[in-house]
Design an enzyme around this catalytic site. Sequence first.
Site, PDB file in Angstrom:
ATOM      1  NE  ARG A   1       0.127  10.334  10.536  1.00  0.00           N
ATOM      2  CZ  ARG A   1      -0.208   9.374   9.681  1.00  0.00           C
ATOM      3  NH1 ARG A   1      -1.427   8.884   9.697  1.00  0.00           N
ATOM      4  NH2 ARG A   1       0.664   8.894   8.821  1.00  0.00           N
TER       5      ARG A   1
ATOM      6  CB  CYS B   1      -4.779  10.893  11.867  1.00  0.00           C
ATOM      7  SG  CYS B   1      -3.447  10.142  12.740  1.00  0.00           S
TER       8      CYS B   1
ATOM      9  CE  LYS C   1      -1.812   1.776   3.983  1.00  0.00           C
ATOM     10  NZ  LYS C   1      -1.529   3.222   4.016  1.00  0.00           N
ATOM     11  CG  ASN C   2       2.381   2.773   3.544  1.00  0.00           C
ATOM     12  OD1 ASN C   2       1.195   3.026   3.312  1.00  0.00           O
ATOM     13  ND2 ASN C   2       2.871   2.686   4.758  1.00  0.00           N
TER      14      ASN C   2
HETATM   15  C1  UD1 Z   1       4.226   7.014   6.429  1.00  0.00           C
HETATM   16  C2  UD1 Z   1       3.347   5.798   6.246  1.00  0.00           C
HETATM   17  C3  UD1 Z   1       2.814   5.328   7.596  1.00  0.00           C
HETATM   18  C4  UD1 Z   1       3.958   5.099   8.565  1.00  0.00           C
HETATM   19  C5  UD1 Z   1       4.856   6.328   8.632  1.00  0.00           C
HETATM   20  C6  UD1 Z   1       6.108   6.094   9.467  1.00  0.00           C
HETATM   21  C7  UD1 Z   1       2.356   6.064   4.055  1.00  0.00           C
HETATM   22  C8  UD1 Z   1       1.118   6.332   3.273  1.00  0.00           C
HETATM   23  N1  UD1 Z   1       2.230   6.150   5.382  1.00  0.00           N
HETATM   24  O1  UD1 Z   1       3.424   8.055   6.976  1.00  0.00           O
HETATM   25  O2  UD1 Z   1       2.101   4.114   7.377  1.00  0.00           O
HETATM   26  O3  UD1 Z   1       3.434   4.839   9.847  1.00  0.00           O
HETATM   27  O4  UD1 Z   1       5.299   6.703   7.306  1.00  0.00           O
HETATM   28  O5  UD1 Z   1       6.856   5.053   8.950  1.00  0.00           O
HETATM   29  O6  UD1 Z   1       3.384   5.739   3.524  1.00  0.00           O
HETATM   30  N2  UD1 Z   1       6.408  14.706  10.761  1.00  0.00           N
HETATM   31  C9  UD1 Z   1       6.502  16.044  11.055  1.00  0.00           C
HETATM   32  N3  UD1 Z   1       6.282  16.947  10.069  1.00  0.00           N
HETATM   33  C10 UD1 Z   1       5.995  16.569   8.784  1.00  0.00           C
HETATM   34  C11 UD1 Z   1       5.910  15.202   8.489  1.00  0.00           C
HETATM   35  C12 UD1 Z   1       6.121  14.289   9.483  1.00  0.00           C
HETATM   36  O7  UD1 Z   1       6.764  16.400  12.204  1.00  0.00           O
HETATM   37  O8  UD1 Z   1       5.817  17.450   7.939  1.00  0.00           O
HETATM   38  C13 UD1 Z   1       6.651  13.698  11.801  1.00  0.00           C
HETATM   39  C14 UD1 Z   1       5.437  12.821  12.093  1.00  0.00           C
HETATM   40  O9  UD1 Z   1       4.558  13.443  13.000  1.00  0.00           O
HETATM   41  C15 UD1 Z   1       6.101  11.570  12.646  1.00  0.00           C
HETATM   42  C16 UD1 Z   1       7.405  11.482  11.856  1.00  0.00           C
HETATM   43  O10 UD1 Z   1       7.623  12.785  11.309  1.00  0.00           O
HETATM   44  O11 UD1 Z   1       6.409  11.738  13.999  1.00  0.00           O
HETATM   45  C17 UD1 Z   1       7.383  10.485  10.723  1.00  0.00           C
HETATM   46  O12 UD1 Z   1       6.260  10.721   9.907  1.00  0.00           O
HETATM   47  P1  UD1 Z   1       6.268  10.389   8.339  1.00  0.00           P
HETATM   48  O13 UD1 Z   1       7.448   9.512   8.069  1.00  0.00           O
HETATM   49  O14 UD1 Z   1       6.160  11.648   7.576  1.00  0.00           O
HETATM   50  O15 UD1 Z   1       4.941   9.563   8.176  1.00  0.00           O
HETATM   51  P2  UD1 Z   1       3.942   9.544   6.950  1.00  0.00           P
HETATM   52  O16 UD1 Z   1       4.680   9.786   5.678  1.00  0.00           O
HETATM   53  O17 UD1 Z   1       2.761  10.401   7.248  1.00  0.00           O
END
Ligand code: UD1
Length: 417
Positions: free
Chosen positions: A121, A116, A22-23
């Site tokens: 997030r 969420c 999926k991801n």
């Molecule tokens: C993706 C995955 C999700 C997985 C996550 C971590 C997809 C669709 N989803 O989510 O299943 O649980 O990676 O492996 O691929 N953060 C910030 N600012 C930002 C972006 C992120 O502070 O702009 C923080 C988040 O709150 C979190 C960390 O960075 O603590 C990692 O998040 P991120 O790797 O971005 O997760 P997703 O891409 O949303």
Amino acid sequence: MDKFIIRGGHPLSGDVHISGAKNAVLPIMAATLITPGHFILRNVPDLRDTRTMRKLLEIIGAKVEFSNGVMKIDTTTCNNPVAPYEVVKTMRASFDVLGPLASRFRYAKVSLPGGCAWGPRPVDLHLKAMKALGTEVTLEEGYIVVKGAARGADINFEISSVGATKNALMAAVKAKGKTVIQNAACEPEISALIDFLTALGADITGQDSTRLCITGVQELRNELDFTIIPDRIEAGTFLITNLLLGGEIRLHAVNPGHLSIVLNKLQEAGSELEISGNSILAKSGAGIRPVNITTAPYPGFPTDLQAQWMALMSRATGDSIIIDEIYRDRFTHVAELNRLGAKIKLEQNVAIVEGVSQLAGAPVMSTDIRASASLIIAALAATGVTEVSRIYHIDRGYEKIETKLKNIGADIERVST
Ligand code: UD1
């Protein structure tokens, strides 16, 4: 709304075919927007989330066909670089279209995803990357609007973010000049996106490392046939389930290299694993040993298997500690697992799990994709009957979960209410 009726206590036996990830497929579907073209994606899982991304591509103007795991996407007709709130609110990964739309149209209007079930997030790192690339980023009535041509830049993420790395990459492939992304995420799904973009003609070095270097190209190919990697989280979920329930299953179409830390932890906890090419034979041993985990960016233990690991540890022969360092509030499953008889205490982002000798069926409620998986596998291990409601969450991320579980001996029934 559908729910699952689960009668626990049946050991597993048989074969499981792991679906496409999926991801990995979601950002690759988004990446087809970067350039007008005809794309064929293979091994695409039929999930609520892939359907949502399809709908989004169609709103943007793409033509999409999907059958038997093959998705054909025609992005030559795209003319509406907008991702509406109604879609983005149901799936955060819709935000993946920001970089591709900005790259192609020099304009993107994408709804902010909002919070969420397990915390705020944020998307600040995505926006920081777009600004670093020289585009104008504004917030207008709940929408992020990006304007202007991107140009090569140095981007240094303070924390590792899968989403921000994807958007930065996709915005940079056609940006004039050189972009360097420091502290990039290096999850296998990022690597798969890089494979897709490179096959399309992008110039990217540093794959599988935390430093990516992208030299902008003017043109990309206008057709590509690409196969999606196996879902490591689905594979991990089945392996955890097998150790919890006892039995012997063989996973097919899996990439064991993407699961190294999970396989090590499973072996520590008592699983016997035999790896051969892209299959894994898993036998459960006598009992479940308590094993601590702390989630971390790849190659660390994935946060997407934290909830399932907690279900496993709830039946271990001792106490274990589970820490989520990625999503510090991702613990909505704790209270539900406790309803099934688990003994889990939560102190901020640290769960202390006291292993119990038995779980017992009860009505429980899904709160997100992975929490749902943890409840289902705990229910399969429990005595009596468990009703898991709000299972639309599981349908977002697990293809034909009840069929796959039934095929290996589980007693699980979908009921529409
Ligand atoms: C993706 C995955 C999700 C997985 C996550 C971590 C997809 C669709 N989803 O989510 O299943 O649980 O990676 O492996 O691929 N953060 C910030 N600012 C930002 C972006 C992120 O502070 O702009 C923080 C988040 O709150 C979190 C960390 O960075 O603590 C990692 O998040 P991120 O790797 O971005 O997760 P997703 O891409 O949303």
